[in-house]
Design a protein around this motif. Sequence first.
Motif, PDB file in Angstrom:
ATOM      1  N   PRO A   1       1.234  10.505   4.313  1.00 15.81           N
ATOM      2  CA  PRO A   1       1.374   9.074   4.012  1.00 15.81           C
ATOM      3  C   PRO A   1       1.958   8.776   2.639  1.00 15.81           C
ATOM      4  CG  PRO A   1      -0.786   9.536   4.943  1.00 15.81           C
ATOM      5  CD  PRO A   1      -0.156  10.860   4.652  1.00 15.81           C
ATOM      6  N   ASP A   2       1.913   9.750   1.713  1.00 20.69           N
ATOM      7  CA  ASP A   2       2.462   9.481   0.383  1.00 20.69           C
ATOM      8  C   ASP A   2       3.905   9.969   0.226  1.00 20.69           C
ATOM      9  OD1 ASP A   2       2.008  12.200   0.254  1.00 20.69           O
ATOM     10  OD2 ASP A   2       0.576  12.106  -1.413  1.00 20.69           O
ATOM     11  N   ASN A   3       4.498  10.472   1.305  1.00 22.50           N
ATOM     12  CA  ASN A   3       5.920  10.837   1.280  1.00 22.50           C
ATOM     13  C   ASN A   3       6.726   9.581   1.591  1.00 22.50           C
ATOM     14  OD1 ASN A   3       8.341  12.212   1.212  1.00 22.50           O
ATOM     15  ND2 ASN A   3       8.110  13.071   3.273  1.00 22.50           N
ATOM     16  N   VAL A   4       6.736   8.684   0.618  1.00 30.56           N
ATOM     17  CA  VAL A   4       7.250   7.325   0.825  1.00 30.56           C
ATOM     18  C   VAL A   4       8.675   7.212   0.277  1.00 30.56           C
ATOM     19  CG1 VAL A   4       6.928   4.891   0.211  1.00 30.56           C
ATOM     20  CG2 VAL A   4       4.945   6.320   0.797  1.00 30.56           C
TER      21      VAL A   4
ATOM     22  N   ILE B   1       0.829  -1.204   0.000  1.00 32.14           N
ATOM     23  CA  ILE B   1       0.000   0.000   0.000  1.00 32.14           C
ATOM     24  C   ILE B   1       0.864   1.255   0.000  1.00 32.14           C
ATOM     25  CG2 ILE B   1      -0.312   0.065   2.519  1.00 32.14           C
ATOM     26  CD1 ILE B   1      -2.983   0.899  -0.154  1.00 32.14           C
ATOM     27  N   LEU B   2       2.035   1.203   0.625  1.00 34.11           N
ATOM     28  CA  LEU B   2       2.934   2.360   0.579  1.00 34.11           C
ATOM     29  C   LEU B   2       3.439   2.613  -0.846  1.00 34.11           C
ATOM     30  CD1 LEU B   2       5.049   1.952   3.856  1.00 34.11           C
ATOM     31  CD2 LEU B   2       3.281   3.661   3.381  1.00 34.11           C
TER      32      LEU B   2
ATOM     33  N   ARG C   1       3.078   6.008  -5.736  1.00 30.42           N
ATOM     34  CA  ARG C   1       2.737   6.202  -7.150  1.00 30.42           C
ATOM     35  C   ARG C   1       1.556   7.138  -7.356  1.00 30.42           C
ATOM     36  NH1 ARG C   1       2.736   0.332 -10.203  1.00 30.42           N
ATOM     37  NH2 ARG C   1       4.602  -0.592  -9.227  1.00 30.42           N
ATOM     38  N   LEU C   2       0.521   6.963  -6.539  1.00 33.26           N
ATOM     39  CA  LEU C   2      -0.769   7.608  -6.826  1.00 33.26           C
ATOM     40  C   LEU C   2      -1.042   8.851  -5.991  1.00 33.26           C
ATOM     41  CD1 LEU C   2      -3.000   4.387  -7.057  1.00 33.26           C
ATOM     42  CD2 LEU C   2      -1.837   5.586  -8.921  1.00 33.26           C
ATOM     43  N   SER C   3      -0.404   8.988  -4.829  1.00 30.04           N
ATOM     44  CA  SER C   3      -0.579  10.093  -3.876  1.00 30.04           C
ATOM     45  C   SER C   3      -1.845   9.902  -3.031  1.00 30.04           C
ATOM     46  CB  SER C   3      -0.630  11.464  -4.575  1.00 30.04           C
ATOM     47  OG  SER C   3      -1.948  11.765  -5.029  1.00 30.04           O
ATOM     48  N   VAL C   4      -2.003  10.757  -2.032  1.00 27.91           N
ATOM     49  CA  VAL C   4      -3.161  10.664  -1.130  1.00 27.91           C
ATOM     50  C   VAL C   4      -4.460  11.046  -1.832  1.00 27.91           C
ATOM     51  CG1 VAL C   4      -1.877  11.016   1.015  1.00 27.91           C
ATOM     52  CG2 VAL C   4      -2.684  13.005  -0.268  1.00 27.91           C
TER      53      VAL C   4
END
Length: 285
Positions: free
Chosen positions: A272-275, A175-176, A181-184
């Motif tokens: 959460p999308d700063n992976v 999921i990360l 790839r897709l952002s929040v």
Amino acid sequence: MGETLAQKIIRAHLLHGDMTPGSEIALRIDQTLTQDATGTMAYLEFETMGIPRVRTELSVAYVDHNTLQSGFENADDHRYLQTVAKKHGVWFSRPGNGICHQVQLERFGKPGRTLIGSDSHTPTGGGIGMLAFGAGGLDVAVAMGGGAYCIEMPRILRVNLTGSLSPWVSAKDVILELLRRLSVKGGVGKIIEYGGATLSVPERATITNMGAELGATTSVFPADEVTRAFMKAQGRETDFVPVAADADAVYDEVVELDLSALRPLAACPHSPDNVKPVSELGEIK
């Protein structure tokens, strides 16, 4: 033309509306859940309707969030939730039983059913093939009274999983990677439907749980023999029914994700999308 898994469940529960993406649809809801941070208001709203007993197949009130008894407020809420549940035919899960969306998956969830809950991670139920939505307390109250749940018909995003997870790589990394790839905002207005590689139900539930961070309407896996084995282990094999997309189903979007290529990931402040790969983070507190 075949239907996706999500479209099949929606069609089976459609009360009115057109299943064209963006059109409003009204769904029959089979199950509801609340937790104590949001449930008090939901049940006060339900009581104003004057309906003596809930009209769902099953409704559950969980106490799992505000369990610190440092003042009278939480204790008062919990006593109210316990009494209102008994009065109106709602299951009551006392403090210590576990987290609402996880216990619902293990003890009450059924493939092919609809669930709304006043908790943003209610889509965890998609791990066993439910169409489970996080919703506002008033939506939950209306559903408990037998009313419809109204949403815009989502688009369906298919995630094709291939390969297998390497050592030290977990479902959280799946999921990360999608968040990277897709952002929040990548899931807004969409149902994310997974298929392909075989994952365990706890792994699937981890992924559908965090679909909320993608902004998705909900996320769902098919209910297959892995699901049956999980439900059998829970003593609930009789609740299992297989649900899957048609082989010729058409999706609005398709994402390919090779599990074998994943490496351990972490979400960094403040989103959460700063992976980033764990290997790049170095020594941090």
